[in-house]
Design a protein around this motif. Structure first.
Motif, PDB file in Angstrom:
ATOM      1  N   GLY A 145      -0.199  31.431  55.927  1.00 25.52           N
ATOM      2  CA  GLY A 145      -1.525  31.187  55.384  1.00 25.52           C
ATOM      3  C   GLY A 145      -1.819  32.025  54.156  1.00 25.52           C
ATOM      4  O   GLY A 145      -0.954  32.707  53.611  1.00 25.52           O
ATOM      5  N   THR A 146      -3.069  31.929  53.718  1.00 25.74           N
ATOM      6  CA  THR A 146      -3.522  32.653  52.538  1.00 25.74           C
ATOM      7  C   THR A 146      -4.663  33.586  52.929  1.00 25.74           C
ATOM      8  O   THR A 146      -5.161  33.534  54.052  1.00 25.74           O
ATOM      9  CB  THR A 146      -4.024  31.670  51.460  1.00 25.74           C
ATOM     10  OG1 THR A 146      -5.207  31.014  51.958  1.00 25.74           O
ATOM     11  CG2 THR A 146      -2.976  30.629  51.099  1.00 25.74           C
ATOM     12  N   GLU A 169      -7.645  33.309  52.057  1.00 23.96           N
ATOM     13  CA  GLU A 169      -8.803  32.475  52.380  1.00 23.96           C
ATOM     14  C   GLU A 169      -8.768  31.991  53.827  1.00 23.96           C
ATOM     15  O   GLU A 169      -9.803  31.628  54.383  1.00 23.96           O
ATOM     16  CB  GLU A 169      -8.895  31.279  51.423  1.00 23.96           C
ATOM     17  CG  GLU A 169      -9.273  31.658  50.006  1.00 23.96           C
ATOM     18  CD  GLU A 169      -8.142  32.334  49.217  1.00 23.96           C
ATOM     19  OE1 GLU A 169      -6.942  32.061  49.477  1.00 23.96           O
ATOM     20  OE2 GLU A 169      -8.466  33.164  48.356  1.00 23.96           O
ATOM     21  N   ASP A 170      -7.581  31.979  54.443  1.00 23.00           N
ATOM     22  CA  ASP A 170      -7.453  31.549  55.838  1.00 23.00           C
ATOM     23  C   ASP A 170      -7.852  32.649  56.826  1.00 23.00           C
ATOM     24  O   ASP A 170      -8.076  32.366  58.001  1.00 23.00           O
ATOM     25  CB  ASP A 170      -6.011  31.121  56.140  1.00 23.00           C
ATOM     26  CG  ASP A 170      -5.593  29.907  55.328  1.00 23.00           C
ATOM     27  OD1 ASP A 170      -6.454  29.044  55.053  1.00 23.00           O
ATOM     28  OD2 ASP A 170      -4.409  29.829  54.946  1.00 23.00           O
TER      29      ASP A 170
END
Length: 131
Positions: free
Chosen positions: A71-72, A74-75
């Protein structure tokens, strides 16, 4: 008198609001800490943590991103992100024991975040500690 844990918990709330786009929260930090009865040396401690974390946010976020396995940024949930940001600030920029900071972050995650958060936060901070 408030404890350092209570001061950190207040800072996490401030960082959470900041992450959700309330950048104006910085103008009200004194009032918010006073409302939570964070005073004197603990207030100084909390102000230092909040201001230092916000000031170094880009560097801190880079550290989080480097250690994400999927993920990133933002996740990552806002509460978890706020806990990580605070802990990374304390590890990277303050002269506090890494073991104490990591333990505090895990305990705060148990109290404030989702069920999987303590394990996730421990994994990120443990990797950071090794760097």
């Amino acid at each position: 008198m408030a404890t350092r844990t209570q001061a950190r918990e207040s800072v996490i709330g401030l960082l959470y609001a900041y992450d959700l786009g309330n950048t104006e929260i910085a103008k009200f930090v004194d009032d918010i800490l006073e409302e939570k009865k964070i005073r004197n040396s603990q207030k100084e401690f909390a102000l230092n943590l909040f201001n230092g974390t916000v000031k170094n946010l880009n560097s801190i976020d880079e550290d989080i991103i480097k250690h994400l396995t999927q993920g990133t940024l933002e996740d990552v949930g806002s509460v978890e992100k706020s806990i990580l940001r605070l802990a990374i600030y304390e590890i990277q920029f303050e002269k506090l024991s890494k073991a104490i900071v990591i333990n505090e972050a895990i305990e705060l995650a148990k109290k404030l975040a989702s069920d999987g958060a303590p394990k996730f936060i421990n994994a990120i901070l443990d990797q950071l500690k090794k760097v």
